[in-house]
Motif scaffolding. Structure first.
Motif, PDB file in Angstrom:
ATOM      1  N   HIS A   1       0.789  -1.230   0.005  1.00 48.41           N
ATOM      2  CA  HIS A   1       0.044  -0.234   0.103  1.00 48.41           C
ATOM      3  C   HIS A   1       0.858   0.978   0.119  1.00 48.41           C
ATOM      4  N   GLY A   2       2.137   1.083   0.249  1.00 49.62           N
ATOM      5  CA  GLY A   2       3.128   2.155   0.450  1.00 49.62           C
ATOM      6  C   GLY A   2       3.514   2.727   1.766  1.00 49.62           C
ATOM      7  N   GLU A   3       3.077   2.084   2.660  1.00 56.92           N
ATOM      8  CA  GLU A   3       3.386   2.464   4.308  1.00 56.92           C
ATOM      9  C   GLU A   3       4.782   1.807   4.589  1.00 56.92           C
ATOM     10  N   LYS A   4       5.611   2.576   5.322  1.00 61.66           N
ATOM     11  CA  LYS A   4       6.730   1.965   6.048  1.00 61.66           C
ATOM     12  C   LYS A   4       6.605   1.081   7.210  1.00 61.66           C
ATOM     13  N   VAL A   5       6.813  -0.160   7.410  1.00 62.77           N
ATOM     14  CA  VAL A   5       6.421  -0.945   8.325  1.00 62.77           C
ATOM     15  C   VAL A   5       7.753  -1.528   8.853  1.00 62.77           C
ATOM     16  N   ILE A   6       7.792  -1.518  10.121  1.00 64.73           N
ATOM     17  CA  ILE A   6       8.899  -2.014  11.016  1.00 64.73           C
ATOM     18  C   ILE A   6       8.272  -3.407  11.638  1.00 64.73           C
ATOM     19  N   GLY A   7       8.520  -4.502  11.078  1.00 68.52           N
ATOM     20  CA  GLY A   7       8.251  -5.575  12.002  1.00 68.52           C
ATOM     21  C   GLY A   7       9.062  -5.817  13.216  1.00 68.52           C
ATOM     22  N   ASP A   8       8.448  -6.194  14.210  1.00 70.42           N
ATOM     23  CA  ASP A   8       9.189  -6.450  15.702  1.00 70.42           C
ATOM     24  C   ASP A   8       8.659  -7.742  16.281  1.00 70.42           C
ATOM     25  N   ILE A   9       9.704  -8.748  16.247  1.00 65.70           N
ATOM     26  CA  ILE A   9       9.191  -9.956  17.049  1.00 65.70           C
ATOM     27  C   ILE A   9       8.413 -10.056  18.470  1.00 65.70           C
ATOM     28  N   HIS A  10       8.956  -9.200  18.879  1.00 65.47           N
ATOM     29  CA  HIS A  10       8.694  -9.043  20.614  1.00 65.47           C
ATOM     30  C   HIS A  10       8.750 -10.378  21.312  1.00 65.47           C
ATOM     31  N   MET A  11      10.004 -10.932  21.471  1.00 65.82           N
ATOM     32  CA  MET A  11      10.001 -12.245  22.149  1.00 65.82           C
ATOM     33  C   MET A  11       9.699 -11.997  23.517  1.00 65.82           C
TER      34      MET A  11
ATOM     35  N   TRP B   1      14.444  -7.489  16.213  1.00 69.01           N
ATOM     36  CA  TRP B   1      14.440  -8.848  17.277  1.00 69.01           C
ATOM     37  C   TRP B   1      14.187  -8.438  18.668  1.00 69.01           C
ATOM     38  N   TRP B   2      13.748  -7.384  19.008  1.00 65.53           N
ATOM     39  CA  TRP B   2      13.421  -7.041  20.326  1.00 65.53           C
ATOM     40  C   TRP B   2      12.675  -8.116  21.093  1.00 65.53           C
ATOM     41  N   GLY B   3      13.141  -7.882  22.446  1.00 70.10           N
ATOM     42  CA  GLY B   3      12.293  -9.056  23.338  1.00 70.10           C
ATOM     43  C   GLY B   3      11.776  -8.056  24.564  1.00 70.10           C
ATOM     44  N   GLU B   4      11.191  -8.890  25.423  1.00 64.90           N
ATOM     45  CA  GLU B   4      10.631  -8.073  26.709  1.00 64.90           C
ATOM     46  C   GLU B   4      12.093  -7.543  27.375  1.00 64.90           C
ATOM     47  N   SER B   5      13.014  -8.081  27.239  1.00 67.46           N
ATOM     48  CA  SER B   5      14.270  -7.714  27.968  1.00 67.46           C
ATOM     49  C   SER B   5      14.821  -6.439  27.636  1.00 67.46           C
ATOM     50  N   THR B   6      14.726  -6.257  26.162  1.00 68.92           N
ATOM     51  CA  THR B   6      15.103  -5.093  25.713  1.00 68.92           C
ATOM     52  C   THR B   6      14.978  -3.820  26.411  1.00 68.92           C
ATOM     53  N   VAL B   7      13.706  -3.643  27.008  1.00 68.73           N
ATOM     54  CA  VAL B   7      13.529  -2.373  27.299  1.00 68.73           C
ATOM     55  C   VAL B   7      13.568  -2.506  29.158  1.00 68.73           C
ATOM     56  N   HIS B   8      14.546  -3.664  29.421  1.00 67.36           N
ATOM     57  CA  HIS B   8      14.520  -3.585  31.104  1.00 67.36           C
ATOM     58  C   HIS B   8      14.802  -2.399  31.829  1.00 67.36           C
ATOM     59  N   GLU B   9      15.986  -1.904  31.211  1.00 63.45           N
ATOM     60  CA  GLU B   9      16.657  -0.754  31.765  1.00 63.45           C
ATOM     61  C   GLU B   9      15.809   0.455  31.719  1.00 63.45           C
ATOM     62  N   ALA B  10      14.798   0.633  30.624  1.00 58.73           N
ATOM     63  CA  ALA B  10      13.897   1.688  30.613  1.00 58.73           C
ATOM     64  C   ALA B  10      12.754   1.773  31.862  1.00 58.73           C
ATOM     65  N   ILE B  11      12.488   0.398  32.268  1.00 61.78           N
ATOM     66  CA  ILE B  11      11.189   0.337  33.233  1.00 61.78           C
ATOM     67  C   ILE B  11      11.538   1.318  34.335  1.00 61.78           C
ATOM     68  N   PRO B  12      12.511   1.352  35.182  1.00 58.64           N
ATOM     69  CA  PRO B  12      12.529   2.187  36.373  1.00 58.64           C
ATOM     70  C   PRO B  12      12.065   3.718  35.921  1.00 58.64           C
ATOM     71  N   GLY B  13      12.889   4.264  35.085  1.00 59.80           N
ATOM     72  CA  GLY B  13      12.430   5.731  34.500  1.00 59.80           C
ATOM     73  C   GLY B  13      11.024   5.956  34.388  1.00 59.80           C
ATOM     74  N   ILE B  14      10.597   5.039  33.575  1.00 61.04           N
ATOM     75  CA  ILE B  14       9.039   5.226  33.266  1.00 61.04           C
ATOM     76  C   ILE B  14       8.111   5.010  34.517  1.00 61.04           C
ATOM     77  N   VAL B  15       8.478   4.181  35.301  1.00 63.39           N
ATOM     78  CA  VAL B  15       7.571   3.824  36.369  1.00 63.39           C
ATOM     79  C   VAL B  15       7.630   5.009  37.126  1.00 63.39           C
ATOM     80  N   GLU B  16       8.762   5.705  37.384  1.00 63.87           N
ATOM     81  CA  GLU B  16       9.141   6.994  38.061  1.00 63.87           C
ATOM     82  C   GLU B  16       8.144   7.992  37.741  1.00 63.87           C
ATOM     83  N   LYS B  17       8.086   8.105  36.386  1.00 62.73           N
ATOM     84  CA  LYS B  17       7.465   9.141  35.585  1.00 62.73           C
ATOM     85  C   LYS B  17       5.786   9.153  35.948  1.00 62.73           C
ATOM     86  N   MET B  18       5.464   7.828  35.933  1.00 63.22           N
ATOM     87  CA  MET B  18       3.978   7.554  36.123  1.00 63.22           C
ATOM     88  C   MET B  18       3.742   7.872  37.568  1.00 63.22           C
ATOM     89  N   LYS B  19       4.705   7.817  38.332  1.00 58.89           N
ATOM     90  CA  LYS B  19       4.400   8.141  39.940  1.00 58.89           C
ATOM     91  C   LYS B  19       4.280   9.636  40.155  1.00 58.89           C
TER      92      LYS B  19
END
Ligand code: ARG
Length: 590
Positions: A150-160, A267-285
């Protein structure tokens, strides 16, 4: 190119306007009485009230304006006020000639391509792929290809799934079996061995064993929890072992997905964002969205308009551990930060609907995505066995994806091998190709959200609404074109020109072809691969009817014959594009 129905509706709108009525009334649709007409317009019925006039009179006025139409050869006003329409052969042929000369057969490019992150596949490391993962891979791959076409740009992520308790379980079981490995020695400071201490086959058996033992033995479970925790906290040895588990598992996944002709950009997985979690949680709080409830950290996501209860989204458990929702939220935030996508689309089992509802609402509420980013979950139904229950092996176990593929390959091999013209090597390759079509088409031809029955006999049949039937049609066209080209003194296929239809069957085939850009556009907008399947099934049926009624190669009239050859080529090209976006291909013969 303008879509065919819009184009012919325009002609009708002009006629309404010329007769003094609102042009909006001139919408043309495909006839629901194909025995009476090809297309119809019901605008006069809608206009009756507005103009205080009998609908038949309006229809007659409009029909009068269409007498010299270049689009319609017949426009007949019939009681109580319908317009029955017949298309001019020349107009239809002209549209197909233009399609043939256009980029992507007349499907228009978007003004600005959207950037889409497509989350599909979702296999879990150290667990064998099972049939549930098949649907995500097959549907996701088709959605990706449809959007790209269709003409879109798509990034496929497996999210293991590579980060949860299952990793702790596997580590625990390995430790029980090989306690002396350096990974478990806290005083070990050297390099860890290059080779993994297990094979993929062992790994496949380790997880179910660990999972069973953890259910029988609370101490084992506690150990697995502790190992999960140590892994996530960054224990050097466990991280190194975990890396080996991923390596072995991913190599196997890649093989499986390659067999399915499915591939991923990330080939991202759940672990890919591990380091980002504390910052995001802090922001939500900090922003006051996340608060403590019974020791856990939660975000309220219920909305007044909800018709069923949407419970708060849990961000951290009372022991501080992150959950499936947490990794998904962090992933959204990271994708936003790195790619600014216009849209994220997730393809999973529909039983995860609530999960995604909670995750999407939380992401919006906490500003993890920009307002313009669309979040979409496509939930698919269950693949059932012939008994209507979730698909199992003969002895009732979970069916491994690789076994399922072997089964369908074997079935297809039996059918292909019965063709004496085909040598064994080609037969083997063709069998795999046709089997993949059978498997994917069998899945994709159903609306994704519905459950469906996996029926090897039906899926591999060369007749009916199946992948092999579509491939058989393609192979038939290829063979006619090859025969045509092999004769002396013929016009090359590419130079043959589509002319006017000479029969109803030919006209039906041509009308189908004219619908290509509409179908592709709808399949993308509705995220609906089954639309493409329904289209190529009808196209194949109409082609085969035409074929059975027409002696193409022995036709004496050169112009007629060349027109048919051009029509065959366009049919072949369109079918080839369509199976390409569905994720399979056709052999030269079968
Ligand atoms: N690993 C998950 C499962 O097996 C699917 C992951 C889907 N994607 C996501 N972003 N949650 O059920």
């Amino acid at each position: 190119m303008e879509k065919f129905l819009n184009l012919i509706s325009r002609e009708m709108e002009e006629a309404f306007a010329a007769a003094g009525y609102d042009r909006e009334l001139g919408k043309v649709t495909v006839s629901n009485r194909p025995d009476l007409c090809e297309y119809q317009c019901n605008g006069a019925m809608a206009g009756a009230k507005r103009y205080h006039k009998a609908p038949l009179m309006i229809a007659e006025d409009v029909a009068g304006r269409l007498r010299d139409s270049k689009v319609f050869s017949g426009a007949e006003a019939v009681k109580p006020g319908f317009l029955n329409l017949k298309l001019r052969e020349e107009f239809l042929a002209g549209y197909l000639r233009e399609m043939n000369a256009s980029e992507k057969f007349g499907l228009e490019e978007p003004e600005k391509p959207a950037l889409i992150i497509l989350d599909y596949g979702g296999p879990n490391v150290a667990k064998p792929l099972h049939v549930g993962h098949l649907r995500s891979a097959v549907i996701g791959e088709a959605v990706k290809r449809i959007a790209r076409y269709h003409g879109e740009k798509v990034i496929g992520d497996i999210h293991m799934g590579d980060w949860g308790l299952q990793m702790g379980l596997v580590i625990t079981e390995i430790r029980k079996r090989q306690p002396d490995l350096p990974y478990f020695d806290p005083s070990y400071e050297g390099e860890y061995p290059e080779a993994a201490p297990f094979t993929v086959t062992e790994l496949e058996e380790i997880y179910p064993t660990a999972s069973r033992r953890s259910k029988e033995d609370p101490e084992y479970y506690a150990e697995a929890m502790a190992n999960t925790h140590r892994l996530q906290e960054g224990d050097r040895g466990l991280r190194a072992l975990w890396q080996k588990i991923i390596e072995v598992s991913v190599a196997d996944m890649k093989k499986n997905y390659a067999n399915l002709d499915v591939d991923f950009d990330l080939w991202w997985g759940e672990s890919t964002v591990h380091e980002a979690i504390p910052g995001i949680v802090e922001k939500m709080k900090e922003e006051g969205h996340a608060y403590e409830s019974n020791g856990a950290l939660v975000v309220d996501v219920a909305e007044p308009s909800d018709t069923k209860e949407i419970p708060p989204c849990i961000i951290l458990k009372s022991d501080g551990a992150a959950l499936y929702t947490t990794t998904d939220l962090a992933t959204i935030s990271e994708r936003e930060r790195l790619y600014h996508p216009d849209r994220m689309i997730y393809i999973t089992d529909k039983r995860q609907e609530l999960h995604f509802q909670q995750v999407f609402r939380t992401a919006r509420k906490c500003g993890l995505v920009s307002d313009g980013t669309e979040l979409t979950h496509i939930g698919f139904g269950t693949m059932n066995g012939k008994d209507g229950k979730p698909f199992k092996t003969r002895d009732g176990g979970v069916m491994k994806l690789s076994d399922l593929i072997s089964d369908i390959n074997a079935e297809m091999r039996g059918k292909i091998a019965s063709n004496p013209e085909i040598g064994s090597e080609e037969a083997e390759k063709t069998a795999r190709q046709v089997a993949l079509a059978a498997l994917k088409y069998g899945d994709l031809s159903n609306q994704a959200s519905k459950d469906y029955i996996f029926d090897i006999d039906r899926f591999t049949s060369f007749e009916g609404d199946t992948g092999p039937y579509i491939l058989y049609t393609i192979v038939r066209i290829k063979s006619i074109l090859a025969k045509y080209s092999s004769a002396e003194g013929v016009t090359p296929v590419e130079d043959c020109v589509i002319g006017c239809a000479g029969s109803k069957a030919e006209k039906d085939l041509m009308s189908d072809l004219a619908g290509f850009n509409t179908v592709m556009d709808n399949a993308y907008k509705e995220i609906a691969p089954h639309r493409v399947c329904a289209y190529i099934y009808q196209l194949s049926n109409d082609f085969n009817s035409f074929y059975h009624q027409t002696k193409i190669l022995t036709e004496e009239d050169r112009e007629k014959k060349e027109s048919w050859i051009a029509l065959l080529k366009l049919t072949l090209d369109i079918l080839t594009v369509c199976i390409g976006v569905l994720g399979f291909s056709a052999p030269e013969r079968m």
